[in-house]
Motif scaffolding. Structure first.
Motif, PDB file in Angstrom:
ATOM      1  N   CYS A   1      59.154  33.768  43.339  1.00 45.05           N
ATOM      2  CA  CYS A   1      58.882  33.032  42.117  1.00 45.05           C
ATOM      3  C   CYS A   1      59.638  31.705  42.132  1.00 45.05           C
ATOM      4  CB  CYS A   1      59.301  33.841  40.912  1.00 45.05           C
ATOM      5  SG  CYS A   1      58.543  35.477  40.828  1.00 45.05           S
ATOM      6  N   SER A   2      59.243  30.819  41.276  1.00 46.23           N
ATOM      7  CA  SER A   2      59.836  29.485  41.266  1.00 46.23           C
ATOM      8  C   SER A   2      61.315  29.497  40.892  1.00 46.23           C
ATOM      9  CB  SER A   2      59.061  28.583  40.308  1.00 46.23           C
ATOM     10  OG  SER A   2      59.039  29.147  39.016  1.00 46.23           O
ATOM     11  N   TYR A   3      61.765  30.528  40.186  1.00 48.44           N
ATOM     12  CA  TYR A   3      63.140  30.579  39.720  1.00 48.44           C
ATOM     13  C   TYR A   3      64.034  31.485  40.562  1.00 48.44           C
ATOM     14  CZ  TYR A   3      61.331  34.925  37.889  1.00 48.44           C
ATOM     15  OH  TYR A   3      60.727  36.138  37.780  1.00 48.44           O
ATOM     16  N   CYS A   4      63.509  32.168  41.558  1.00 45.90           N
ATOM     17  CA  CYS A   4      64.231  33.214  42.276  1.00 45.90           C
ATOM     18  C   CYS A   4      64.873  32.690  43.559  1.00 45.90           C
ATOM     19  CB  CYS A   4      63.278  34.354  42.605  1.00 45.90           C
ATOM     20  SG  CYS A   4      64.107  35.771  43.343  1.00 45.90           S
ATOM     21  N   ILE A   5      66.124  33.023  43.755  1.00 44.67           N
ATOM     22  CA  ILE A   5      66.852  32.578  44.943  1.00 44.67           C
ATOM     23  C   ILE A   5      66.825  33.627  46.064  1.00 44.67           C
ATOM     24  CG2 ILE A   5      69.107  33.470  44.212  1.00 44.67           C
ATOM     25  CD1 ILE A   5      70.271  30.800  45.356  1.00 44.67           C
ATOM     26  N   ILE A   6      66.423  34.848  45.756  1.00 44.68           N
ATOM     27  CA  ILE A   6      66.485  35.947  46.720  1.00 44.68           C
ATOM     28  C   ILE A   6      65.812  35.622  48.058  1.00 44.68           C
ATOM     29  CG2 ILE A   6      65.753  38.340  47.177  1.00 44.68           C
ATOM     30  CD1 ILE A   6      66.389  38.884  44.197  1.00 44.68           C
ATOM     31  N   PRO A   7      64.578  35.103  48.085  1.00 42.12           N
ATOM     32  CA  PRO A   7      63.959  34.824  49.388  1.00 42.12           C
ATOM     33  C   PRO A   7      64.763  33.832  50.244  1.00 42.12           C
ATOM     34  CG  PRO A   7      62.309  34.738  47.663  1.00 42.12           C
ATOM     35  CD  PRO A   7      63.655  34.839  46.985  1.00 42.12           C
ATOM     36  N   PHE A   8      65.469  32.924  49.620  1.00 41.10           N
ATOM     37  CA  PHE A   8      66.254  31.932  50.361  1.00 41.10           C
ATOM     38  C   PHE A   8      67.528  32.556  50.932  1.00 41.10           C
ATOM     39  CE2 PHE A   8      63.805  29.697  47.126  1.00 41.10           C
ATOM     40  CZ  PHE A   8      63.047  28.880  47.947  1.00 41.10           C
ATOM     41  N   VAL A   9      68.120  33.485  50.195  1.00 34.74           N
ATOM     42  CA  VAL A   9      69.343  34.147  50.629  1.00 34.74           C
ATOM     43  C   VAL A   9      69.040  35.203  51.695  1.00 34.74           C
ATOM     44  CG1 VAL A   9      71.290  35.566  49.853  1.00 34.74           C
ATOM     45  CG2 VAL A   9      70.430  33.747  48.392  1.00 34.74           C
ATOM     46  N   ARG A  10      67.931  35.911  51.527  1.00 37.05           N
ATOM     47  CA  ARG A  10      67.546  37.003  52.431  1.00 37.05           C
ATOM     48  C   ARG A  10      67.152  36.488  53.806  1.00 37.05           C
ATOM     49  NH1 ARG A  10      63.526  39.828  49.384  1.00 37.05           N
ATOM     50  NH2 ARG A  10      62.199  38.098  49.885  1.00 37.05           N
ATOM     51  N   GLY A  11      66.558  35.327  53.859  1.00 38.04           N
ATOM     52  CA  GLY A  11      66.104  34.801  55.141  1.00 38.04           C
ATOM     53  C   GLY A  11      64.690  35.253  55.460  1.00 38.04           C
ATOM     54  N   LYS A  12      64.216  34.871  56.642  1.00 41.77           N
ATOM     55  CA  LYS A  12      62.848  35.205  57.010  1.00 41.77           C
ATOM     56  C   LYS A  12      62.721  36.675  57.414  1.00 41.77           C
ATOM     57  CE  LYS A  12      63.261  33.631  61.771  1.00 41.77           C
ATOM     58  NZ  LYS A  12      62.664  32.876  62.825  1.00 41.77           N
ATOM     59  N   CYS A  13      61.513  37.176  57.377  1.00 46.22           N
ATOM     60  CA  CYS A  13      61.244  38.573  57.720  1.00 46.22           C
ATOM     61  C   CYS A  13      61.544  38.831  59.194  1.00 46.22           C
ATOM     62  CB  CYS A  13      59.783  38.918  57.429  1.00 46.22           C
ATOM     63  SG  CYS A  13      59.379  38.885  55.677  1.00 46.22           S
ATOM     64  N   ARG A  14      62.077  40.028  59.453  1.00 47.44           N
ATOM     65  CA  ARG A  14      62.386  40.447  60.812  1.00 47.44           C
ATOM     66  C   ARG A  14      61.823  41.847  61.014  1.00 47.44           C
ATOM     67  NH1 ARG A  14      66.226  38.182  58.104  1.00 47.44           N
ATOM     68  NH2 ARG A  14      67.242  40.101  57.463  1.00 47.44           N
ATOM     69  N   SER A  15      61.128  42.055  62.114  1.00 51.06           N
ATOM     70  CA  SER A  15      60.493  43.339  62.395  1.00 51.06           C
ATOM     71  C   SER A  15      61.252  44.097  63.485  1.00 51.06           C
ATOM     72  CB  SER A  15      59.059  43.131  62.888  1.00 51.06           C
ATOM     73  OG  SER A  15      58.298  42.413  61.940  1.00 51.06           O
ATOM     74  N   LYS A  16      61.301  45.403  63.328  1.00 48.87           N
ATOM     75  CA  LYS A  16      61.834  46.265  64.387  1.00 48.87           C
ATOM     76  C   LYS A  16      60.837  46.249  65.532  1.00 48.87           C
ATOM     77  CE  LYS A  16      64.058  49.846  63.303  1.00 48.87           C
ATOM     78  NZ  LYS A  16      64.731  51.071  62.975  1.00 48.87           N
ATOM     79  N   GLU A  17      61.332  46.246  66.751  1.00 55.10           N
ATOM     80  CA  GLU A  17      60.427  46.265  67.904  1.00 55.10           C
ATOM     81  C   GLU A  17      59.459  47.442  67.792  1.00 55.10           C
ATOM     82  OE1 GLU A  17      59.783  44.232  70.443  1.00 55.10           O
ATOM     83  OE2 GLU A  17      61.231  42.797  69.662  1.00 55.10           O
ATOM     84  N   PHE A  18      58.213  47.190  68.130  1.00 51.20           N
ATOM     85  CA  PHE A  18      57.132  48.175  68.017  1.00 51.20           C
ATOM     86  C   PHE A  18      57.506  49.488  68.713  1.00 51.20           C
ATOM     87  CE2 PHE A  18      53.053  50.094  68.953  1.00 51.20           C
ATOM     88  CZ  PHE A  18      52.262  49.755  67.870  1.00 51.20           C
ATOM     89  N   SER A  19      57.901  49.401  69.979  1.00 52.97           N
ATOM     90  CA  SER A  19      58.204  50.614  70.752  1.00 52.97           C
ATOM     91  C   SER A  19      59.393  51.366  70.172  1.00 52.97           C
ATOM     92  CB  SER A  19      58.449  50.275  72.228  1.00 52.97           C
ATOM     93  OG  SER A  19      59.551  49.402  72.348  1.00 52.97           O
TER      94      SER A  19
END
Length: 131
Positions: A1-19
């Protein structure tokens, strides 16, 4: 949302390796677990950072012998594409319940919050799953 700081603090998405993810689930099943819950931040965006997709992961998980139930938790409406919906519909092992967080059911309110429109997407998902 326009007022939320959480996405900026959390950083970009990271995935566990598939295998690694598949191996962990197989280990759990081999140790007697019958159900798993797939959860995270932007669960449906799994794999974008490692050149795979959430649909690919689901397709492999449903093949694991001995696994009786899969739950999908906290998946955004915008992350449920046709491929994922088809896998859900075609595999009884995936429970017929989705936790879809919704900020508001009004596109006007969502626009003021600077959130992608969800109203039509949520309605479409319900329609697709009930086909």
């Amino acid at each position: 949302c326009s007022y939320c700081i959480i996405p900026f603090v959390r950083g970009k998405c990271r995935s566990k390796e598939f295998s690694v993810a598949i191996k962990e689930i197989k280990t759990l099943v081999n140790n007697g677990f019958k159900e798993i819950v797939l959860t995270g931040i932007h669960t449906g965006n799994y794999g974008r950072d490692i050149n795979t997709t959430f649909a690919s992961l689901l397709s492999e998980i449903v093949k694991i012998e001995g696994l009786k139930r899969i739950r999908i938790s906290s998946i955004e409406a915008t992350e449920l594409n046709k491929e994922v919906l088809d896998i859900i519909k075609d595999n009884a092992i995936i429970v017929d319940h989705l936790h879809i967080p919704i900020q508001a059911a009004s596109n006007e309110v969502l626009e003021k919050m600077n959130v992608k429109k969800e109203e039509k997407k949520v309605k479409k998902i319900g329609f697709e799953l009930n086909k």
